[in-house]
Motif scaffolding. Sequence first.
Motif, PDB file in Angstrom:
ATOM      1  N   GLU B 118       0.834  -1.194   0.000  1.00  0.00           N
ATOM      2  CA  GLU B 118       0.000   0.000   0.000  1.00  0.00           C
ATOM      3  C   GLU B 118       0.876   1.255   0.000  1.00  0.00           C
ATOM      4  N   VAL B 120       2.666   2.455  -2.453  1.00  0.00           N
ATOM      5  CA  VAL B 120       3.672   2.499  -3.516  1.00  0.00           C
ATOM      6  C   VAL B 120       3.026   3.079  -4.769  1.00  0.00           C
ATOM      7  N   VAL B 121       3.655   4.075  -5.355  1.00  0.00           N
ATOM      8  CA  VAL B 121       3.102   4.698  -6.552  1.00  0.00           C
ATOM      9  C   VAL B 121       3.865   4.211  -7.770  1.00  0.00           C
ATOM     10  N   VAL B 122       3.125   3.679  -8.723  1.00  0.00           N
ATOM     11  CA  VAL B 122       3.737   3.237  -9.972  1.00  0.00           C
ATOM     12  C   VAL B 122       3.067   3.995 -11.111  1.00  0.00           C
ATOM     13  N   ALA B 201      -1.471  -1.132  -7.930  1.00  0.00           N
ATOM     14  CA  ALA B 201      -0.653   0.025  -8.262  1.00  0.00           C
ATOM     15  C   ALA B 201      -0.507   0.086  -9.773  1.00  0.00           C
ATOM     16  N   GLY B 202      -0.498   1.318 -10.289  1.00  0.00           N
ATOM     17  CA  GLY B 202      -0.241   1.493 -11.713  1.00  0.00           C
ATOM     18  C   GLY B 202      -1.438   1.185 -12.589  1.00  0.00           C
TER      19      GLY B 202
END
Lengths: 232, 258
Positions: B118, B120-122, B201-202
């Motif tokens: 949770e 983490v930005v992709v 993510a992403g």
Amino acid sequence: MILDFDVIWSSLPLFFSGLKVTVELLLIALGIGLLLAVPLALMRVSKNPAVNFPAWLYTYVIRGTPMLVQLFLIYYGLGQFEAVRESVLWPWLSQASFCAWLAFAINTSAYTAEILAGSLKATPGGEIEAAKAIGMPRMMMYRRIVLPSALRRALPQYSNEVIMMLHTTSLASLVTLVDITGAARTVSSQYYLPFEAFITAAVFYLCLTFCLVRLFKYLEGRYLAYLAPRRG
Amino acid sequence: MKKIMLLGALALSALASLPAVAEKPLRIGIEAAYPPFAFKTPEGAISGFDYDIGNALCAEMKVECQWIEQEFDGLIPALKVRKFDAVLSSMSITPERAKSVDFTSKYYHTPAKLAMAEGVVVNDPVVDLKGKKIGVQRGSIYDRYATDKFIPAGVEVVRYSTQNEIFLDMTAKRLDGTLADSVNIDDGFFKTDAGKGFAFAGPDFTEEAYFGNGAGIAVRKGDQALAAKINKAIEGIRANGKYQEVQNKYFNFNVYGE
């Protein structure tokens, strides 16, 4: 049957990096295993039950459970516990290669200990009497006479253990390591050509086994020459 | 000599007439470690969307289903050597696989996504995943995509036999993330205790050359008769509401896609 040699050829680099993983795994497991096995074997031949029993229990439990179960216990089993994941050992245990080294070293140490113990028990009485007759202290007798003699005589059996261990390392592919078998599984799933993939792996193992057999033949010729029948 | 030939002819005709006596069961290969599409109940029985759809298709075709379990990376090889006649195991229809097997039309289509810790930005996977460890199922479309796109970008790709093992190693923090089917991640991981602290993510991964156009049922190359029969059955259960019934058992959204 026509083999797809292009696939084999183009995946050779993967197989060679797998070969490196396999050999590394084998050498580390055997090295640590042998270091553990010598004291364990000495414990196993002790007449004192307090010394003998722990070693007996260890070899009994390890030899009584399949290698794959031990590997899964160490890799997936230990990772289940929060306490293990937060311990100082986790940086090691979180690596698949360390788990495999550990599992294989423990496994081979138990088998090697039993081989050595058998060899120690079979030490000719004359060698011990001779050492005692010239007044060697107990430790020196073990260091100079009993252990070297037992290690030499254990060579033929130990060579079997080493080859079995080589084949056992193929289990490492089940915990994500890309050894020779891991390379074969990758190639097989990429091209849907299981025969090409696994026959290449088989040839790699065969060559390794051949090298090991030659090595032990040489060692036996060198260190067991004194036991060979006299040539006429 | 004549006698032997006669016997041979008799035996041959007996063999030839066998299938006509009883319709052979349809042997279907499945990997039961892919919830909610295919999984084992605590009692050890196979269950899931794939399994129920398969049984609905067999009922529609009026044949008996015989399920055979096989790890995912062995499904196509086993199909080719006739261990079973069809693979119904969330297998995406891709041009790569279509070289080895024939596919029916799709029976569901859900997007591929990345699951990471949770927060983490992709934005661009190829840039943001550099140096990270990403788990994929060996031989899956995610494996192929990761092998072709992630590895050259410096991502460490680790291959597993089953997606469940990947989830175990996500919880154990051996992996930074996984690329897999979004529904499988949501249902098999996020909704379990082990999946706490993880999120998507992403972007969605949709490149058709890799992710294909939905999951289909694989049959041996050239087995057009079976593929056509199954296609008709898929249309049948879509039309008579049976598909809807199975879908509602597992999902609250449309898994068939547009």
